[in-house]
Enzyme design. Structure first.
Site, PDB file in Angstrom:
ATOM      1  N   ASP A 134     -17.264 -10.945   6.934  1.00 12.73           N
ATOM      2  CA  ASP A 134     -18.621 -10.540   6.573  1.00 12.73           C
ATOM      3  C   ASP A 134     -18.997 -11.207   5.246  1.00 12.73           C
ATOM      4  OD1 ASP A 134     -21.040  -8.880   6.650  1.00 12.73           O
ATOM      5  OD2 ASP A 134     -20.072  -7.719   5.069  1.00 12.73           O
ATOM      6  N   ASP A 188     -22.281 -10.205   2.712  1.00 16.29           N
ATOM      7  CA  ASP A 188     -22.774  -9.307   1.665  1.00 16.29           C
ATOM      8  C   ASP A 188     -21.835  -8.122   1.489  1.00 16.29           C
ATOM      9  OD1 ASP A 188     -25.402 -10.565   1.071  1.00 16.29           O
ATOM     10  OD2 ASP A 188     -25.817 -10.072   3.159  1.00 16.29           O
ATOM     11  N   ASP A 215     -16.912  -4.647   4.901  1.00 20.53           N
ATOM     12  CA  ASP A 215     -16.981  -3.692   3.787  1.00 20.53           C
ATOM     13  C   ASP A 215     -17.635  -2.386   4.181  1.00 20.53           C
ATOM     14  OD1 ASP A 215     -19.573  -5.125   3.930  1.00 20.53           O
ATOM     15  OD2 ASP A 215     -20.064  -3.954   2.146  1.00 20.53           O
TER      16      ASP A 215
END
Length: 252
Positions: free
Chosen positions: A20, A22, A197
């Protein structure tokens, strides 16, 4: 995550990784804050608080814009502004297209200028590559935003492919982007590690059949990330690579 803590539940061998962007590789809250508040200023709406942005990030720019627009129009209406809750023409959806065009303009103008790469990311990505793992970047951010950001931060060279929120018909937490990424990688989902995240990454990975490790920093909609159903958690990207390397060394 120290090497000895690498979760035994992760199927081995891991043959590729999907990463991922961001909140996983780059802290982009500063970029979001500047672009959104410039957009809101154009729309004559009050600025948005940073903590609201952090809670809203993760489901794609369209969701972010709609969430911020609705919240700031609500606040303007409560403060006696001219938003007018009873008039359909002044509802958030009616102003979405204008807001989206403004946001795109401002985001592209400052993309990467107010964001920072998390410590250990570049070294961790290199370590994963040194293990022979092909890497794909998979983000809900539009591809036209993601590619320049990766280039600006010197991370683009680590990835065989980059996919954005507009690369497929659906975004995470739908499993489709992970399934398609695995097809491109030529790997089985069970042996393709998702590194993210948030619960979006974990839910997508679970549905696609990928093992998933979540970073302990980042944006999980204001909720504790360790409460998410994942195979493991890591404080740095280098710890992810160390865990995989240790498993290889200690396997029977």
């Amino acid at each position: 995550m120290s090497p000895s803590d690498f979760p035994a539940t992760v199927p081995q061998p891991i043959r590729a990784a999907i990463i991922d962007l961001d909140g996983t590789m780059v802290d982009t809250l500063g970029d979001f804050e500047v672009a959104l508040n410039r957009m809101l200023a154009e729309l004559q709406l009050p600025p948005v608080a940073r903590d609201f942005i952090e809670r809203s990030v993760g489901k794609g720019s369209e969701h972010l814009i709609r969430s911020v627009l609705a919240e700031q129009m609500r606040l303007a209406d409560l403060s006696g502004g001219a938003v007018g809750a009873s008039c359909p023409a002044t509802q958030p959806e009616a102003r979405y297209e204008q807001a989206w065009r403004s946001y795109q303009k401002h985001y592209l103008a400052i993309n990467g200028q107010f964001s920072t790469v998390y410590p250990g990311v570049a070294a961790g990505l290199q370590a994963l590559r040194d293990l022979g793992l092909p890497l794909v970047c998979l983000t809900n951010k539009p591809l036209s935003f993601a590619q320049p950001l990766l280039a600006a931060k010197g991370l683009d060279g680590f990835f065989t492919h980059v996919f954005g929120g507009d690369s497929f018909a659906r975004k995470k937490p739908d499993p489709l982007p992970l399934i398609e990424a695995c097809k491109v990688l030529g790997t089985d989902p069970a042996h393709t590690l998702m590194v993210g995240d948030s619960q979006n990454d974990a839910q997508a990975a679970r549905a696609a059949g990928c093992p998933v490790v979540l970073m302990t920093y980042g944006y999980n909609h204001g909720e504790p990330v360790r409460g998410v159903d994942a195979d493991g958690f890591a404080d740095t990207m280098t710890a992810v690579a160390e865990g995989l390397a240790a498993w290889r060394q200690n396997r029977p």
